[in-house]
Design an enzyme around this catalytic site. Structure first.
Site, PDB file in Angstrom:
ATOM      1  N   HIS A  79       0.845  -1.198   0.000  1.00 47.89           N
ATOM      2  CA  HIS A  79       0.000   0.000   0.000  1.00 47.89           C
ATOM      3  C   HIS A  79       0.888   1.260   0.000  1.00 47.89           C
ATOM      4  O   HIS A  79       0.717   2.157  -0.820  1.00 47.89           O
ATOM      5  CB  HIS A  79      -0.901  -0.049   1.245  1.00 47.89           C
ATOM      6  CG  HIS A  79      -1.649   1.203   1.549  1.00 47.89           C
ATOM      7  ND1 HIS A  79      -3.016   1.267   1.532  1.00 47.89           N
ATOM      8  CD2 HIS A  79      -1.230   2.446   1.902  1.00 47.89           C
ATOM      9  CE1 HIS A  79      -3.408   2.481   1.851  1.00 47.89           C
ATOM     10  NE2 HIS A  79      -2.336   3.226   2.082  1.00 47.89           N
ATOM     11  N   GLU A  80       1.860   1.268   0.911  1.00 49.43           N
ATOM     12  CA  GLU A  80       2.743   2.439   1.009  1.00 49.43           C
ATOM     13  C   GLU A  80       3.581   2.599  -0.258  1.00 49.43           C
ATOM     14  O   GLU A  80       3.840   3.719  -0.703  1.00 49.43           O
ATOM     15  CB  GLU A  80       3.662   2.325   2.235  1.00 49.43           C
ATOM     16  CG  GLU A  80       2.928   2.284   3.581  1.00 49.43           C
ATOM     17  CD  GLU A  80       2.039   3.486   3.824  1.00 49.43           C
ATOM     18  OE1 GLU A  80       2.290   4.554   3.255  1.00 49.43           O
ATOM     19  OE2 GLU A  80       1.067   3.346   4.584  1.00 49.43           O
ATOM     20  N   HIS A  83       1.745   4.502  -2.824  1.00 54.07           N
ATOM     21  CA  HIS A  83       1.904   5.960  -2.682  1.00 54.07           C
ATOM     22  C   HIS A  83       3.273   6.398  -3.203  1.00 54.07           C
ATOM     23  O   HIS A  83       3.389   7.329  -3.990  1.00 54.07           O
ATOM     24  CB  HIS A  83       1.848   6.375  -1.208  1.00 54.07           C
ATOM     25  CG  HIS A  83       0.516   6.210  -0.554  1.00 54.07           C
ATOM     26  ND1 HIS A  83      -0.631   6.781  -1.040  1.00 54.07           N
ATOM     27  CD2 HIS A  83       0.152   5.563   0.582  1.00 54.07           C
ATOM     28  CE1 HIS A  83      -1.645   6.482  -0.234  1.00 54.07           C
ATOM     29  NE2 HIS A  83      -1.197   5.736   0.754  1.00 54.07           N
ATOM     30  N   ASP A 188      -5.430   8.969   3.899  1.00 55.80           N
ATOM     31  CA  ASP A 188      -5.597   9.000   2.446  1.00 55.80           C
ATOM     32  C   ASP A 188      -6.907   9.660   2.010  1.00 55.80           C
ATOM     33  O   ASP A 188      -6.924  10.491   1.108  1.00 55.80           O
ATOM     34  CB  ASP A 188      -5.533   7.580   1.881  1.00 55.80           C
ATOM     35  CG  ASP A 188      -4.168   6.950   2.143  1.00 55.80           C
ATOM     36  OD1 ASP A 188      -3.209   7.706   2.388  1.00 55.80           O
ATOM     37  OD2 ASP A 188      -4.074   5.715   2.108  1.00 55.80           O
TER      38      ASP A 188
HETATM   39 ZN    ZN Z   1      -2.194   5.224   2.489  1.00 53.74          ZN
END
Ligand code: ZN
Length: 381
Positions: A79-80, A83, A188
């Site tokens: 997930h990170e 980003h 987010d």
């Molecule tokens: Zn996030």
């Protein structure tokens, strides 16, 4: 929690979290981004095992839960990376990804200021979990789980099977998506909200509104946390101070827009020679208000002596400035924008910079003087 935060603000406004960042173990790196896990993460594993043992769970079930946390945190890293790698496309680097018991944090150098870019960077994290969830739906017979009645379902789910493991992982990823999309800035969903508001209202106003909503939601999390889950309290504090810090930063940068380094440069400062002794500099330190010093030789800066270095070497007063000075300083041009210096403070982890104009040394700039400059600008409004 999965968050993209701006490091310099964290350092300034989130002392608690800054201290939490110490004591991390490096796991590896992906395309230049360090991935670290904080030692407190082990507390989460111990806590979960403890809860299971209390409920009288057998070894299989305990292992299943521990494995679930580890695999879930792999999903958090992905997930990170969603980003970080999206930010990279907009030429924004990420120093590291840190895993904490409350989730992952990607330390981006900054957030993109264009709303369409921020929108993409913010959405990329949850999008990764959506993809993982879709892949899991393909292999887990989700329908069969919903065909059971509640009592049977509980019994089925309690069994430590691989299929159950994948089902839990699926649910956890769905929860991650939902949780992250709560519009609590700087989570987010809050970033998505800020970006959307920015299209209409501009970034400064949008941030003010988004961080207000973020702080209100943080308060709700705090209350819920007191009754249900202590992790929510940590997350609430994280959101509350994160929203405060980022709003301060955006308002401050708006205030500083167009102002040049020259305007906030300290010009009446002591210049040290490399052969000054530590004792001599300590005397200067105590006699005045200057904390950090330029070391100059032949009208050129050759180093910087910080208050911290002086205190560290106070027990050896006969040492010379050239033995203790920091030579890895960055020069700043007087015609650069002050916000550029703030960026440097974040990325270089320094707070004192020599200033030149037309190649000639004119003084130095530090965080205290910038703060003073900001206060003066505020009082003019
Ligand atoms: Zn996030």
């Amino acid at each position: 929690m999965t968050n993209v935060i701006v490091e310099k603000e964290v350092r300034k406004y989130l002392r608690i979290k800054y201290h939490m960042m110490k004591g991390a173990l490096k796991l590896g790196s992906v395309s230049g981004i360090k991935i670290e896990v904080h030692w407190t993460f082990t507390l989460l594993l111990i806590w979960v095992a403890f809860l299971e043992i209390q409920e009288g769970a057998d070894l299989d079930r305990i292992l299943l839960n521990e494995a679930l946390i580890l695999v879930l945190f792999v999903c958090v890293v992905l997930h990170e990376l969603g980003h970080a790698l999206t930010a990279k496309r907009f030429n924004i680097g990420t120093r590291k990804i840190m895993l904490l018991p409350i989730g992952g944090v990607a330390t981006l150098e900054k957030m993109p200021e264009k709303p369409e870019q921020e929108l993409l960077v913010a959405i990329a994290g949850p999008a990764v979990n959506v993809v993982i969830a879709i892949l899991l739906v393909l292999v887990v017979p989700v329908k069969s789980y919903f065909s059971f009645d509640a009592v049977v379902l509980e019994e089925v789910l309690y069994k430590p099977t691989f299929q159950n493991f994948l089902f839990y992982l699926l649910i956890a990823n769905v929860m991650l998506v939902i949780f992250n999309l709560i519009p609590a800035f700087p989570m987010d969903g809050g970033r998505v909200l800020r970006a959307l508001l920015s299209f209409k209202l501009g970034r400064v106003e949008a941030t003010k509104i988004a961080s207000g909503i973020g702080q209100a939601l943080a308060f709700i999390f705090l209350v819920l946390g007191l009754f249900f889950n202590p992790f929510l309290i940590l997350i609430a504090l994280f959101i509350f101070f994160g929203a405060y810090g980022e709003n301060q930063m955006v308002q401050r940068n708006a205030l500083l827009k167009g102002h040049l380094v020259r305007e906030a440069t300290l010009t009446h400062i002591t210049q040290l020679s490399p052969v000054h002794s530590v004792q001599e500099v300590i005397d200067i330190l105590l006699a005045g208000t200057e904390k950090d010093f330029l070391v100059v030789e032949n009208a050129t800066v050759v180093g910087i002596v910080t208050q911290k270095a002086l205190i560290k070497h106070a027990k050896t007063p006969s040492l010379l400035v050239r033995d203790i000075m920091d030579t890895s300083f960055t020069m700043v041009d007087a015609t650069a924008e002050i916000t550029r210096v703030l960026e440097l403070m974040g990325s270089k982890k320094k707070s004192f910079f020599p200033v030149t104009e037309g190649g000639k040394l004119i003084g130095a700039i530090d965080s205290v003087n910038i703060s003073e400059f900001i206060l003066l600008q505020t009082s003019k409004m």
